[in-house]
Design a protein around this motif. Structure first.
Motif, mmCIF file in Angstrom:
data_model
loop_
_atom_site.group_PDB
_atom_site.id
_atom_site.type_symbol
_atom_site.label_atom_id
_atom_site.label_comp_id
_atom_site.label_asym_id
_atom_site.label_seq_id
_atom_site.Cartn_x
_atom_site.Cartn_y
_atom_site.Cartn_z
ATOM 1 N N ASN A 137 0.805 -1.218 0.000
ATOM 2 C CA ASN A 137 0.000 0.000 0.000
ATOM 3 C C ASN A 137 0.840 1.271 0.000
ATOM 4 O O ASN A 137 0.337 2.350 -0.310
ATOM 5 C CB ASN A 137 -0.930 0.012 1.212
ATOM 6 N N GLY A 138 2.118 1.150 0.352
ATOM 7 C CA GLY A 138 2.976 2.330 0.370
ATOM 8 C C GLY A 138 3.617 2.658 -0.964
ATOM 9 O O GLY A 138 4.222 3.718 -1.116
ATOM 10 N N GLN A 139 3.468 1.769 -1.940
ATOM 11 C CA GLN A 139 4.143 1.968 -3.219
ATOM 12 C C GLN A 139 3.626 3.212 -3.933
ATOM 13 O O GLN A 139 2.440 3.327 -4.230
ATOM 14 C CB GLN A 139 3.966 0.740 -4.111
ATOM 15 N N GLY A 140 4.513 4.153 -4.196
ATOM 16 C CA GLY A 140 4.160 5.340 -4.961
ATOM 17 C C GLY A 140 3.509 6.446 -4.164
ATOM 18 O O GLY A 140 3.138 7.473 -4.737
ATOM 19 N N VAL A 141 3.344 6.282 -2.850
ATOM 20 C CA VAL A 141 2.672 7.306 -2.052
ATOM 21 C C VAL A 141 3.431 8.635 -2.162
ATOM 22 O O VAL A 141 4.647 8.695 -1.962
ATOM 23 C CB VAL A 141 2.564 6.875 -0.577
ATOM 24 N N GLY A 142 2.695 9.678 -2.483
ATOM 25 C CA GLY A 142 3.285 11.002 -2.596
ATOM 26 C C GLY A 142 4.311 11.143 -3.705
ATOM 27 O O GLY A 142 4.979 12.175 -3.810
ATOM 28 N N GLY A 143 4.436 10.114 -4.529
ATOM 29 C CA GLY A 143 5.454 10.133 -5.573
ATOM 30 C C GLY A 143 6.872 10.055 -5.037
ATOM 31 O O GLY A 143 7.834 10.273 -5.781
ATOM 32 N N LYS A 180 -6.136 12.025 -1.121
ATOM 33 C CA LYS A 180 -5.074 11.404 -1.911
ATOM 34 C C LYS A 180 -4.087 10.708 -0.983
ATOM 35 O O LYS A 180 -3.991 11.033 0.196
ATOM 36 C CB LYS A 180 -4.356 12.459 -2.749
ATOM 37 N N ASN A 181 -3.351 9.760 -1.528
ATOM 38 C CA ASN A 181 -2.324 9.029 -0.776
ATOM 39 C C ASN A 181 -2.907 8.306 0.424
ATOM 40 O O ASN A 181 -2.271 8.195 1.471
ATOM 41 C CB ASN A 181 -1.197 9.969 -0.345
ATOM 42 N N ALA A 184 -14.240 9.472 -3.038
ATOM 43 C CA ALA A 184 -12.927 8.825 -3.029
ATOM 44 C C ALA A 184 -11.917 9.566 -3.904
ATOM 45 O O ALA A 184 -12.196 9.909 -5.059
ATOM 46 C CB ALA A 184 -13.043 7.379 -3.494
ATOM 47 N N SER A 185 -10.721 9.788 -3.326
ATOM 48 C CA SER A 185 -9.608 10.379 -4.074
ATOM 49 C C SER A 185 -8.425 9.427 -4.213
ATOM 50 O O SER A 185 -7.462 9.728 -4.913
ATOM 51 C CB SER A 185 -9.141 11.667 -3.390
ATOM 52 N N SER A 214 -16.678 3.495 -16.618
ATOM 53 C CA SER A 214 -15.950 2.521 -15.798
ATOM 54 C C SER A 214 -14.485 2.476 -16.198
ATOM 55 O O SER A 214 -14.105 2.930 -17.280
ATOM 56 C CB SER A 214 -16.563 1.123 -15.943
ATOM 57 N N LYS A 215 -13.695 1.929 -15.286
ATOM 58 C CA LYS A 215 -12.272 1.722 -15.563
ATOM 59 C C LYS A 215 -11.770 0.579 -14.703
ATOM 60 O O LYS A 215 -12.150 0.457 -13.537
ATOM 61 C CB LYS A 215 -11.480 2.991 -15.287
ATOM 62 N N VAL A 216 -10.909 -0.252 -15.282
ATOM 63 C CA VAL A 216 -10.271 -1.330 -14.524
ATOM 64 C C VAL A 216 -8.975 -0.798 -13.928
ATOM 65 O O VAL A 216 -8.169 -0.170 -14.631
ATOM 66 C CB VAL A 216 -9.976 -2.548 -15.422
ATOM 67 N N VAL A 217 -8.775 -1.041 -12.633
ATOM 68 C CA VAL A 217 -7.522 -0.661 -11.982
ATOM 69 C C VAL A 217 -6.903 -1.904 -11.352
ATOM 70 O O VAL A 217 -7.612 -2.808 -10.903
ATOM 71 C CB VAL A 217 -7.734 0.445 -10.922
ATOM 72 N N ASN A 218 -5.608 -1.936 -11.325
ATOM 73 C CA ASN A 218 -4.878 -3.055 -10.721
ATOM 74 C C ASN A 218 -4.107 -2.552 -9.509
ATOM 75 O O ASN A 218 -3.138 -1.808 -9.652
ATOM 76 C CB ASN A 218 -3.897 -3.671 -11.720
ATOM 77 N N GLY A 219 -4.561 -2.909 -8.330
ATOM 78 C CA GLY A 219 -3.859 -2.520 -7.118
ATOM 79 C C GLY A 219 -4.170 -1.111 -6.678
ATOM 80 O O GLY A 219 -5.242 -0.568 -6.952
ATOM 81 N N ASN A 220 -3.202 -0.488 -5.986
ATOM 82 C CA ASN A 220 -3.416 0.806 -5.345
ATOM 83 C C ASN A 220 -3.368 1.948 -6.350
ATOM 84 O O ASN A 220 -2.576 1.936 -7.286
ATOM 85 C CB ASN A 220 -2.362 1.041 -4.273
ATOM 86 N N VAL A 221 -4.190 2.951 -6.110
ATOM 87 C CA VAL A 221 -4.142 4.191 -6.872
ATOM 88 C C VAL A 221 -4.076 5.321 -5.862
ATOM 89 O O VAL A 221 -5.046 5.586 -5.147
ATOM 90 C CB VAL A 221 -5.369 4.361 -7.788
ATOM 91 N N ALA A 222 -2.923 5.975 -5.783
ATOM 92 C CA ALA A 222 -2.719 7.010 -4.763
ATOM 93 C C ALA A 222 -3.405 8.325 -5.116
ATOM 94 O O ALA A 222 -3.661 9.145 -4.229
ATOM 95 C CB ALA A 222 -1.222 7.255 -4.556
ATOM 96 N N ASP A 223 -3.724 8.523 -6.381
ATOM 97 C CA ASP A 223 -4.374 9.762 -6.811
ATOM 98 C C ASP A 223 -5.321 9.435 -7.958
ATOM 99 O O ASP A 223 -4.896 9.267 -9.102
ATOM 100 C CB ASP A 223 -3.323 10.785 -7.246
#
Length: 310
Positions: free
Chosen positions: A190-196, A241-242, A264-265, A285-294
């Motif tokens: 879940n921390g991957q990419g947080v805040g860039g 976000k994040n 949701a952000s 609609s959109k398919v997402v894989n895993g976490n989206v921080a923004d």
């Protein structure tokens, strides 16, 4: 014997030395006396910035293989908890593994993903995450005289740096490493990419997942094509976000309507799911894989009304 050893340590402390010793032992820190001092890597022992002699024992293999005591070291910390008790600082395990969509990435002895922070420095090693930051991102620390079990990570890439609070923080490739307080299960990313600025750390200190898409990546979304991640059976939707609070969790299979519509952000999920702009999985609609921080990065900020899981 104790007085003699104490005298040696005190003399070394006066010289401001930091000694990392590689040794073989029984997993309880009892070496055979044949270990040679480890050569400091760039950003390793030489950059620790510690005054006082510190001995760290490197042992090959996992904590379990070395018969580490239960409820000590990495096994003493609950999910997202910093290692504040002495028993939790006795040892650290660094294992090359796969987690989420990241492979390779380093995990600790309890299977939790370890991260690096872009605002830190590797040469010299220095942590710029203190105070509230260190609560969200608990640093991986080890006690003087503690053990570091290395499993798929080169000893020459491992070191320590002295933090502002006096603790010794483990470094890989010179980069101080951390856990993420919102990783609640082994293998979470879940921390991957947080805040860039936060990324899983590879066995040589690089950013895990660089150039990859999919689970665990910031803005990791797709509209089809390529190999899909396994379907997610739960998702956490955060208003900020994040992955900031407040948040809402959904679980199950099939279409799930969001209780708090269009707020949701960011979102966290271990796998793929489809997000929808309308109730009952209708609309855009959109398919997402895993976490989206923004979610604004994929045009879905404050737009999710329902999700399809499973």
């Amino acid at each position: 014997m104790f007085d003699k050893r104490f005298g040696v340590i005190a003399s070394a402390a006066a010289a401001g030395a930091l000694l990392l010793t590689a040794c073989n032992g029984d997993g309880n820190g009892n070496g055979n006396g044949n270990g040679a001092p480890a050569s400091p890597s760039a950003g390793g022992a030489a950059d620790a910035g510690s005054s006082g002699a510190q001995e760290l024992n490197f042992l090959s293999g996992t904590a379990q293989q070395n018969k580490a005591r239960p409820k000590t070291g990495d096994w003493a910390n609950g999910p997202g908890k910093p290692a504040t008790q002495p028993v939790a600082k006795k040892w650290v395990q660094l294992s090359a593994a796969g987690a989420g969509g990241l492979n390779p990435v380093v995990v600790n002895g309890a299977g939790f993903t370890l991260y690096r922070f872009d605002k830190d420095t590797a040469n010299p090693s220095m942590s710029n995450c203190n105070g509230e930051c260190a609560t969200t991102w608990p640093p991986v620390v080890v006690a003087p005289g503690g053990r570091i079990f290395i499993d798929g990570v080169k000893k020459s890439d491992v070191g320590v740096v002295k933090r502002d609070d006096g603790n010794l923080q483990v470094t890989i490739g010179g980069w101080p490493v951390y856990r993420f307080s919102k990783d609640l299960e082994p293998g979470d990313t879940n921390g991957q990419g947080v805040g860039g600025t936060w990324f899983g750390v590879t066995p040589d200190g690089r950013k895990a997942g660089a150039g990859q898409t999919g689970a665990g990546q910031t803005g990791g979304s797709r509209t089809g094509g390529g190999e899909a991640a396994k379907p997610a059976t739960s998702v956490t939707l955060s208003d900020e976000k994040n992955f900031g609070d407040p948040s809402e969790g959904l679980a199950g299979s099939g279409c799930q309507n969001v209780g708090r519509d269009d707020l949701a952000s960011s979102l966290q999920a271990s796998g793929s799911l489809k997000i929808w702009s309308g109730k009952d999985c209708k609309g855009t609609s959109k398919v997402v894989n895993g976490n989206v921080a923004d979610l604004s990065a994929i045009g879905f900020d404050n737009e999710i009304s329902s999700v399809f899981l499973g």
